[in-house]
Structures are given as C-alpha cells and as structure tokens.
Design an enzyme around this catalytic site. Sequence first.
Site, mmCIF file in Angstrom:
data_model
loop_
_atom_site.group_PDB
_atom_site.id
_atom_site.type_symbol
_atom_site.label_atom_id
_atom_site.label_comp_id
_atom_site.label_asym_id
_atom_site.label_seq_id
_atom_site.Cartn_x
_atom_site.Cartn_y
_atom_site.Cartn_z
ATOM 1 N N LYS A 1 0.816 -1.213 0.000
ATOM 2 C CA LYS A 1 0.000 0.000 0.000
ATOM 3 C C LYS A 1 0.849 1.263 0.000
ATOM 4 O O LYS A 1 0.490 2.255 -0.645
ATOM 5 C CB LYS A 1 -0.953 -0.003 1.187
ATOM 6 N N THR A 2 1.990 1.251 0.712
ATOM 7 C CA THR A 2 2.854 2.433 0.703
ATOM 8 C C THR A 2 3.360 2.702 -0.700
ATOM 9 O O THR A 2 3.456 3.857 -1.133
ATOM 10 C CB THR A 2 4.034 2.243 1.676
ATOM 11 N N ASP B 1 -3.341 7.484 4.408
ATOM 12 C CA ASP B 1 -2.852 6.134 4.697
ATOM 13 C C ASP B 1 -3.517 5.609 5.970
ATOM 14 O O ASP B 1 -3.920 6.392 6.838
ATOM 15 C CB ASP B 1 -1.332 6.185 4.870
ATOM 16 N N GLU B 2 -3.620 4.284 6.096
ATOM 17 C CA GLU B 2 -4.192 3.642 7.292
ATOM 18 C C GLU B 2 -5.553 4.253 7.636
ATOM 19 O O GLU B 2 -5.839 4.594 8.787
ATOM 20 C CB GLU B 2 -3.233 3.776 8.488
ATOM 21 N N GLN C 1 -7.600 -4.630 9.814
ATOM 22 C CA GLN C 1 -6.488 -4.186 10.659
ATOM 23 C C GLN C 1 -6.867 -2.988 11.528
ATOM 24 O O GLN C 1 -5.999 -2.267 12.002
ATOM 25 C CB GLN C 1 -5.269 -3.840 9.803
ATOM 26 N N ARG D 1 2.198 -10.506 10.655
ATOM 27 C CA ARG D 1 3.543 -9.932 10.800
ATOM 28 C C ARG D 1 4.601 -10.922 10.319
ATOM 29 O O ARG D 1 5.737 -10.544 10.056
ATOM 30 C CB ARG D 1 3.859 -9.610 12.273
#
Length: 669
Positions: A30-31, A217-218, A248, A603
């Site tokens: 996504k970044t 973002d997020e 998330q 993770r």
Amino acid sequence: MLEKLNPQQRAAVTHVSRPLLVLAGAGRGKTGVITHKIAWLIRERGMLPGRITAVTFTNKAAREMSSRVRGMLGKGEARGLTISTFHTLGLNILRKEHAALDYKPGFSILDQQDGINMVRDLMRSELSLENDLATQVLYRISAWKNAGTMPGQVAEGDADDPVTNAARRIYPAYERQLHACNAVDLDDLILKPVVLMKQHPDILQTWRERIHYLLVDEYQDTNSAQYALVKMLVGVRNGLTAVGDDDQSIYAWRGAQVENLSQLGRDFPSLEVIKLEQNYRSVGRILKVANAVIANNPHEHDKKLWSALGYGEPIEIIEARDEEHEAQRIVSSLLQVKFKSGASYGDFAILYRGNHQARVFERILREHRIPYYLSGGLSFFDRAEIKDVMAYLRLVANHDDDNAFLRIVNTPRRGIGPGTLEKLGRYAGEQGISLFRAASHLALETQVTGAQLASLRQFANWIATTAEDVESGNIRTSVEQLLDQVGYYDWVRANSEDEQQADRRIGNINDLIGWLDKRGGEDQEKTLADRVADLVLQGILDRSDEDAEADQVSLMTIHAAKGLEFPHVFIVGVEEELLPHRSSIEEDNVEEERRLFYVAMTRARTSLAMSLAARRQRYGETVEMLPSRFLDELPEDDILWETANKPVSEEKRLSQGQAHLERIKAMLG
C-alpha cells in the site's frame, strides 16, 4: 515508473476521475501505491507538488513515504509537497489560522502528563475529588474530542459514573485553562481545525485551494474528528485516495472507527473501490490461516490474501503447563529455528497482548544470553533531562505556559517552595495572568517577599533575557547560556549516579539542542515557538517508536507490532481472557480482538508459532486458563499442535540438541 506494479496497483495509481478507496491490508504494497501515485500525479498529470498532501499516523511512516517519493522524483521535483502525520497537518493549519481562534502566536502543545497535571489541579480546586481520577477524566475528555464533541455538547451521563460526571464538569474549565495558557493538547490539533473551518468558510476555502489532492494512509485508524477534517478538505473536488483495511482496525480504544470505511461510500457516492489482494510478505500457509480466522468477522468488502512466495511449513501450536514453561519452550523453539534456518536474532519477534507478559521472557532470554529489544521502553522524550529542557524551551517561547513554568521554576533548586508557588498562583488568578507574568509584577511584593521573591524575579529575568537573545541571535548559544546560568548542567551532574550517567544525560541535552538548531537551519522562517512545537509533537508521536538494533529478538505487544514484519513470529498467551482480552469479551468487542490476532499472524513472513499455558499467575493466585476461541478457527490441516506432555519427535530432539551445542560453543568463544 509503474512497471513493477501489479495490475490492481497500477489501476489504483492512475485512477483520478472519482474518489478512491484502496482496500490494501497486510503486506500488499500500500505504501508503494501512495508513493507511486504522488509521483504519477506530479510527472504524468502535471499537478504542482504544493497542491498535494499525504497524511498518515506516525512520523516513521511519514518519513518513509517522503523518502520513497523523493527517491523517485528528486528533491527539486518534490519541492512543496506535504507528507506528514494528521497531527502535523493540524498543527500547520493552526499556526496559520490561530488568530481566528483567538490564540496568540507561539502556542504550546501539552503532552499527556501536562494534561493530567492540569486536570488534577482543576479537580482539586473546583471539585475536591480524588486525584487518581485525573488520568481517567483526561482520557474521557480525549474521547469526546476525538468524536468531535465540544464541552457544551456532552450528554448527561450515568449518575453513578464518577469519571464521566467529573469529566463533563471539568471539560469546560480545562478548555478555558488551555486557552489562558495559550496552549493546546494533542487532540486539539485535529478538533480545532475542524471547528475553525466550520465557523469560517473563507478559511476552509483557502485550504481547499491549497490541497487539490489528498491521500490518506491507514484510513481504518481515523477517528470522527479526523474523518471530518478529511471530508471538509476534499470538498466537491473529490481529489481523494484513501488506503485502508477493515481487518487491521485495532485502535478503537483510542477513538478509531472502522465504520469510517463504510461512511466513505455514503459521503462520496461515486467512490471507486480497488482491492489489493496479492501479499508480498508472507508464505501461503500463513495467509490461509489468517484468512480463515478473519473470515469470522463481518465484512462490507470481501477480500482474500494470496501469495506467490510458496506454501510454507505448518503453523506450530505450543502448549505449556504455565508461563514459565511457555517461555522455556518458546526460547527453545526459537533456538531450533535459528540453528535450522541460519537466521539472525533480529529475524525473530515474540508478540503478546499485554506488557506484563514480557517479564518471564526477558528472564529466560537473559539466562540463555540471547540479546533482545523490549519495545515500549523509555523514549528519548520521556527522559527527565529532556522533559526539563523542553519545559525551559516552551517557557522561553510561550511565557503563558503555566505547566512548563511549574516544572522548572525550582529545577534546579532555587528555594521556591510550595507555599511561595501557592501565593504566586493565587495572585496570578486574581489578576487573570500567567504565573510567569505574575512573577514580574511589582505588586507581587504584597504576597511574596525576601529570598523567594528575589529567586522568582531572577528566574523570570533569565527566561525573558533568553527570549530576547533568541530573537536577535543564535538559538543554540542562547539556550546553552541559559542552562549554564541557571546551573542546570551542574545540577544534572550532582543528581546522576556516576560520571558516565551524567555524561549520557548531558549528551542527550546536547543532542536535543543540536536538533533544535538544525530545525532552524532547515527553515529559517520558523520561530523558536514553531521549532519547539515541532519537537513536542514529534516527542508525543515518537514515544515507543525507537528502532531496535539489528541482531536482537524483538519483544513487543501486538499493537506495537502493527506495520512491522519479521521472518519468524511467536504469538504467546493465545488464551481466553488474554487474547481475546477479558475486557473485550465483557464489552462484546471480540471482533476487534480477532482483528488484533489477524494483525499478529500477518507480521510473519516465513514461520509462525503460537503458544498457550494451562495456568497462569494472576494477582498472586494461580488461575486455570482455556485455549483461545481463535485457535478453533484455524484450519486443522495447517497446524501442528504440541501438547505440554507430548514426547518431542526424534528429528526435533536432535535439532534442539544441536542448537544447544551451537549456543554453548558461541558462549565459550
């Protein structure tokens, strides 16, 4: 520029005709979508960098994003681009528009402890309530601010709820006190810009003209106030790309609302949704079990992670008799994996629901001489000497900052006792002025006399002189001279355990002053107040965000692990009332706990293991534990369950033995 992106990523980057929601979860690049889109808007669409703003939640994420964009474009092409946290964006808005809110330039930002101290003083003077309620009251006020609720909008609470009732009464006084001190708290950096733009349509229009395209973002972590700010800034131009993942959303306890993802579609009817489902982090089996667990939560947008990185080994479930046995088995398994894979200690993470779970792992790791990094330790900005110097800087920049005044008026000792401060406070209250300004009033002589008055006057003179020197000269030299004149360096040495500790503490101070000086070199237009506010905000946002050294096992909560990844992950304490947590079960909020478990699993890149104990010590008593309900949601074909008393296989026994020998050899050199 887009050659390395997959078709869904390219579609997200090049879509600009309508508002866009990119559903992009763990390890899906996504970044890369955000940074490529910024570069594409500038190079291919000809958009001016100064008309583009990207916001995220941590300084670390903002720095990474900025570095990537500038790597693609070069410094010249990216000049004027804004990539920051939500709070930094809010700070920049308030700096330019403070007068519309009746604030003076150079306002201070209070951290949480400053806020608690202010609430405690208000409760003591107005309500005579127990001081230990202050923290809970501030949390309640913070929740109202995150929800966009002003003091006059708070509904009547439960008559038997002392925290809510106290907070409702204190909230207006707290806001008045903040304004009197020319200060804001962290939540105000979002709420006040929203209020400002509602009250002043001309200011809103000015900022809409500055921001033609907004990237968030997020997005699943936004609270009501942040969503309101986004919606207002985007306006009818519809220049919006929001990237998020409802699976998330794990920060409801600090105001995040996963519902904001759904609200986007209602507020922007032409919203386009693009899903990024290819995962670039984890092997297939880890993604399969993560998908199986999170499928038990309701979804407005169904999605399924997949990977081209191979299937991977079974997920290991390690059952232990108690927490001691659990830690021993986890460390033993870690050593085995390290020996078998040739991994470094830095490739491993042990994740847990609560910080208290770390203690036994720390001890067992130390016994095995395994280096580790404990996340959530003392932040640079939490060190006493840094908080002291920051208080000096805040008071130099903003003479109305009573919290800063109280912290350092008697640090080092100047013979200004509680009685003197009480008289000073009473006089300041009667005159309607700050403590600092009261200390300089001639009429104070009627309240305070002798050595105490002389000390107050000398202290105020030091601060005022330094403020004048800063305006006309070098900030670094002025601040260093102030600390030397007030005897702060000598005080640090006198109050350190040894010379080495004193040198470290003074080195920290020099780092801070150098940092402040560097900020001035980067932007000559910023005043001391601006630079101090930047540092205070960075300190608040960067707490517990210091990077671990490379070759250490990472110990951290699952919340702290969000955004990170490790080749090998152990999730410990997977038991009812721990994960999911007891409070979440009682509040019927297991869905967020399931999302937390999902975050923990994703993770891991290569291997994933989980552990549970049959009993634990809780408040001095031994408590029987039950396996977490989440373990029942794992696909049986993909897990390998090892009970507490099951004999270890020959292959694993040999592997563990070899790992033990290798460790002994390493210890012997």
